[in-house]
Design an enzyme around this catalytic site. Structure first.
Site, PDB file in Angstrom:
ATOM      1  N   ASP A  42       0.849  -1.188  -0.089  1.00 27.53           N
ATOM      2  CA  ASP A  42      -0.097  -0.060  -0.050  1.00 27.53           C
ATOM      3  C   ASP A  42       0.744   1.342  -0.114  1.00 27.53           C
ATOM      4  O   ASP A  42       0.549   1.949   0.969  1.00 27.53           O
ATOM      5  CB  ASP A  42      -0.961   0.211   1.110  1.00 27.53           C
ATOM      6  CG  ASP A  42      -1.807  -1.134   1.353  1.00 27.53           C
ATOM      7  OD1 ASP A  42      -2.335  -1.686   0.193  1.00 27.53           O
ATOM      8  OD2 ASP A  42      -2.028  -1.628   2.565  1.00 27.53           O
ATOM      9  N   GLU A 233     -11.626  -1.572  -3.346  1.00 27.20           N
ATOM     10  CA  GLU A 233     -10.944  -0.769  -2.300  1.00 27.20           C
ATOM     11  C   GLU A 233      -9.898  -0.158  -2.750  1.00 27.20           C
ATOM     12  O   GLU A 233      -9.656   0.163  -4.155  1.00 27.20           O
ATOM     13  CB  GLU A 233     -10.425  -1.802  -1.417  1.00 27.20           C
ATOM     14  CG  GLU A 233      -9.618  -3.048  -1.796  1.00 27.20           C
ATOM     15  CD  GLU A 233      -9.279  -3.870  -0.758  1.00 27.20           C
ATOM     16  OE1 GLU A 233      -9.870  -3.917   0.102  1.00 27.20           O
ATOM     17  OE2 GLU A 233      -8.358  -4.803  -1.138  1.00 27.20           O
TER      18      GLU A 233
END
Length: 348
Positions: A42, A233
């Site tokens: 991420d 997401e």
């Protein structure tokens, strides 16, 4: 024009078209990374001075949270610090089973660096998004100090959204917004107070930006995932030319060589949508245009963030899984905006 001249001209035109296609195809490129790029999840990228900084999910050496990687050339990376030595006490009280913090989102706003981040548990939507700030990202500066400002937004078990994967965006009118979401009913957005970075009290609407409907013939949910597990997401929004672009990650992350993540995109005239894909299908109805998908070398490209650079190449940073080892690694690509749609490349 004589026939032979027309024939030669057609060949020149064809050659020119091939050259144009070649230029477009090579306008975006994957960068070769060395050093401490492996292990990144991420990633969120920003530049201060002559140094690029990448913040990532997970524990730093010694148990700290959000290891930071630095580079002065975008190729050679090194671990250069962390944000928190330990998980903030208020999170440990609110979510005692949380072992690591997730999905940092770094931005520079109102003369300070803002880091939005999340805490949660896999497969749960009892989650929260928080905010920390710093005056500088230079670890050697006497002004370097992260100040945690606590909770911004939370979701509870009876909510239809999940308050993780935050992304800050300032619109073309100078107003601030927070996009977020994972699984459940998809990607949401809330208006922020333009000064504090916390939720706005003037606009309390929960905006819906993207969702994926569960197909009638869908397989049962994998372990530790909600029943409606068709995942969307990791939202990230940027403004380019006349559009806002919403980047998201679809399918399943964090499963090594079984990861099925891919990066999708849609665009809108307004920051709150409606976002549509290249075919015009709304993202709230399952639309999305593929940007990055797996190749033979790298699986599951996603968890992306974008750095818009008016003085250089726009960049997308994301993680992908080594097809041989199943381990995650940071990836970087320049972005080509041909046709007012982004194009990027996955490494080979």
């Amino acid at each position: 024009m004589p026939k032979s001249r027309r024939h030669n001209w057609s060949h020149l035109l064809a050659a020119g078209l091939l050259l144009a296609v070649s230029v477009v195809a090579s306008a975006q490129k994957a960068l070769t990374l060395t050093g401490d790029a492996p292990g990144t999840h991420d990633p969120s990228i920003i530049k201060e001075g002559s140094t690029w900084y990448v913040f990532a999910t997970g524990k730093a050496p010694g148990g700290g949270q959000f290891e930071v990687r630095c580079s002065t050339d975008l190729h050679q990376w090194k671990a250069c610090g962390q944000v928190f030595d330990v998980i903030p006490a208020w999170i440990q009280q609110r979510s005692p089973d949380t072992k690591e913090l997730w999905a940092p989102d770094i931005s520079y706003v109102n003369g300070e660096y803002r880091l939005y981040y999340a805490y949660s548990l896999f497969g749960k939507n009892t989650s929260g998004i928080a905010l920390a700030t710093n005056k500088t990202l230079d670890f050697a500066s006497p002004n370097y100090r992260w100040v945690d400002h606590g909770l911004v937004l939370e979701s509870k078990a009876d909510d239809n959204f999940n308050a993780i994967d935050p992304n800050f965006v300032r619109d073309e009118h100078g107003h601030d917004w927070l996009a977020f979401g994972s699984f459940w009913d998809g990607i949401k957005m809330r208006r922020l107070d333009d000064k504090t970075g916390k939720l706005s009290t003037a606009d309390t609407r929960l905006y819906s930006l993207a969702r994926r409907a569960k197909p009638a013939d869908a397989a049962p949910a994998p372990p530790n995932l909600p029943p409606d597990w068709e995942a969307v997401e990791a939202p990230f929004i940027v403004h380019h030319n006349h559009y806002y672009y919403l980047f998201t990650s679809w399918d399943l992350c964090c499963r090594g060589t079984k990861s099925t993540y891919k990066t999708m995109v849609g665009r809108a005239k307004s920051v709150t949508g409606p976002y549509v894909d290249k075919t015009g299908k709304p993202l709230t109805e399952g639309g999305g245009t593929e940007l990055l998908t797996a190749n033979a070398r790298w699986f599951g490209p996603g968890g992306e963030s974008i750095l818009m650079d008016p003085k250089g190449d726009d960049l997308i940073v994301f993680h992908a899984y080594d097809a041989k080892t199943g381990k995650p690694s940071m990836q970087l690509s320049t972005i080509d905006w041909t046709g007012d749609w982004p194009h990027a490349q996955l490494g080979q």
